[in-house]
Design a protein around this motif. Sequence first.
Motif, PDB file in Angstrom:
ATOM      1  N   ASN A  39       0.299   4.915  -7.304  1.00 50.05           N
ATOM      2  CA  ASN A  39      -0.225   6.084  -6.656  1.00 50.05           C
ATOM      3  C   ASN A  39       0.035   7.248  -7.519  1.00 50.05           C
ATOM      4  O   ASN A  39      -0.886   8.386  -7.511  1.00 50.05           O
ATOM      5  CB  ASN A  39       0.305   6.197  -5.148  1.00 50.05           C
ATOM      6  CG  ASN A  39      -0.262   5.342  -4.422  1.00 50.05           C
ATOM      7  OD1 ASN A  39      -1.827   5.185  -4.241  1.00 50.05           O
ATOM      8  ND2 ASN A  39       0.267   4.192  -3.781  1.00 50.05           N
TER       9      ASN A  39
ATOM     10  N   GLU B 260      -5.058   0.441 -10.826  1.00 50.45           N
ATOM     11  CA  GLU B 260      -5.631   1.917 -10.649  1.00 50.45           C
ATOM     12  C   GLU B 260      -6.752   2.071 -11.719  1.00 50.45           C
ATOM     13  O   GLU B 260      -6.708   1.848 -12.968  1.00 50.45           O
ATOM     14  CB  GLU B 260      -4.688   3.135 -10.850  1.00 50.45           C
ATOM     15  CG  GLU B 260      -3.371   2.879 -10.288  1.00 50.45           C
ATOM     16  CD  GLU B 260      -2.497   2.004 -11.125  1.00 50.45           C
ATOM     17  OE1 GLU B 260      -2.658   2.081 -12.276  1.00 50.45           O
ATOM     18  OE2 GLU B 260      -1.623   1.156 -10.461  1.00 50.45           O
TER      19      GLU B 260
ATOM     20  N   ASP C 204       0.825  -1.255   0.118  1.00 51.18           N
ATOM     21  CA  ASP C 204      -0.044  -0.048  -0.025  1.00 51.18           C
ATOM     22  C   ASP C 204       0.777   1.103   0.079  1.00 51.18           C
ATOM     23  O   ASP C 204       0.667   2.109  -0.827  1.00 51.18           O
ATOM     24  CB  ASP C 204      -0.857  -0.067   1.157  1.00 51.18           C
ATOM     25  CG  ASP C 204      -1.786   1.429   1.250  1.00 51.18           C
ATOM     26  OD1 ASP C 204      -2.667   1.528   0.179  1.00 51.18           O
ATOM     27  OD2 ASP C 204      -1.664   2.094   2.168  1.00 51.18           O
TER      28      ASP C 204
ATOM     29  N   THR D 155      -0.847   0.170  -5.292  1.00 52.03           N
ATOM     30  CA  THR D 155      -1.043   0.863  -6.395  1.00 52.03           C
ATOM     31  C   THR D 155      -0.065   1.800  -6.935  1.00 52.03           C
ATOM     32  O   THR D 155       0.646   2.046  -6.142  1.00 52.03           O
ATOM     33  CB  THR D 155      -2.586   1.767  -5.932  1.00 52.03           C
ATOM     34  OG1 THR D 155      -3.509   0.929  -5.355  1.00 52.03           O
ATOM     35  CG2 THR D 155      -2.993   2.753  -6.951  1.00 52.03           C
TER      36      THR D 155
ATOM     37  N   GLN E  27      -8.682   1.554  -5.901  1.00 51.25           N
ATOM     38  CA  GLN E  27      -7.650   0.633  -5.685  1.00 51.25           C
ATOM     39  C   GLN E  27      -8.181  -0.781  -5.796  1.00 51.25           C
ATOM     40  O   GLN E  27      -9.546  -0.723  -5.814  1.00 51.25           O
ATOM     41  CB  GLN E  27      -6.860   0.906  -4.579  1.00 51.25           C
ATOM     42  CG  GLN E  27      -6.257   2.313  -4.479  1.00 51.25           C
ATOM     43  CD  GLN E  27      -5.123   2.520  -3.199  1.00 51.25           C
ATOM     44  OE1 GLN E  27      -4.210   1.920  -3.198  1.00 51.25           O
ATOM     45  NE2 GLN E  27      -5.887   3.214  -2.194  1.00 51.25           N
TER      46      GLN E  27
ATOM     47  N   ASP F 165     -10.554   6.385  -3.139  1.00 51.59           N
ATOM     48  CA  ASP F 165     -10.940   5.428  -2.133  1.00 51.59           C
ATOM     49  C   ASP F 165     -12.634   5.635  -2.024  1.00 51.59           C
ATOM     50  O   ASP F 165     -12.785   6.751  -1.777  1.00 51.59           O
ATOM     51  CB  ASP F 165     -10.223   5.245  -0.979  1.00 51.59           C
ATOM     52  CG  ASP F 165      -8.871   4.784  -1.247  1.00 51.59           C
ATOM     53  OD1 ASP F 165      -8.761   3.966  -2.589  1.00 51.59           O
ATOM     54  OD2 ASP F 165      -8.003   4.589  -0.480  1.00 51.59           O
TER      55      ASP F 165
END
Length: 340
Positions: free
Chosen positions: A153, A317, A136, A151, A287, A267
């Motif tokens: 990010n 993603e 994460d 992910t 995610q 999220d």
Amino acid sequence: MTSFLKFGFPRFSLFAAIALLLIVGCGRSDTQSDTTTSGAGDGQKLRIAVIPKGTSHKFWKSVHLGAKRAADEIGNVEIIWRGPVVESDTGSQIEVVKNMITMQVDGIALAPNQKGGLVDAVEEAIGEGIPVVIFDSGLDKGPEIVSYVATDNFKGGELAADQMAKAIGEKGNVILLRYLAGSESTERREAGFLEGIKKYPYIKVVSSDEFAGDNATGSKEKVDQLLQIYGKDLSAIFAVCEPNANGALESLRNAGLTDKVKLIAFDPSDALIEAMRDGSCGGIVLQNPIEMGYQSVMSLVKNMRGEEVPAFQSTGEYVATPLNMDEPKIKKLLNPEMVQ
């Protein structure tokens, strides 16, 4: 010695008894060591600690489910699920890692809530022969971890920028609402967003240095303040995690600005899904937390078996919008299953 002689035992029997006790004692010690350092194929149950940033949000409960599914698929694997309640409680998370080291678990999957604060604890675990997967959110350089499962990010932040541009017609004043300093995952989202929004010359980021904290109440208060300053000419807000987005949504609703100011979230939550359906939320970057938990445990076991594991594994993603939110794949990611 006199007591042995008193009951008729010869002197050499005492030494034989002591030697026997020493042999048995050493045998017990070796068994404990083998249990904690054994591979996945020796028939002994593996104990894998999965340590999230926090335990209260739905996201982590879905990660937990993924970890359990991997354990069930492999067989003979026990998941020890433990973490702080509050995501900003770095001290408690460090203590959990140290407790797992003391318990001599076979592997640790960790989502560090502070990229620098967990380095020493991870180094200690690896030094004790316990392999570590980070998931994460990343860790500062140093420890030789097995893999980073997460992910992408930065890409998620870029997707948020693109969705925001669509939602506001590629022009207007916008706010980036940050999370907490030191959280690698959200820092990457923030950086990706700021990079992605550069493609739109008529969009101006009027605020990008405000931190909303780890809960919806603090986020609401921060957005209340920002609306006092920028609300008159504001077009959109990007909140980089669920509690921040929930707080931002509440603030916009209280101010009567949900029609005017589009919220882009990262999220989902029930409130955000409802807001996307009624138009208050312009999109949610998604995610795959179940896959994250699953791949973290799988990677640890593969490593124990001597198999090669990629240094980074992306779990994907996605962007949910008012137009695609009822498509099967997006709907499943908006409402991921959780451990019960």
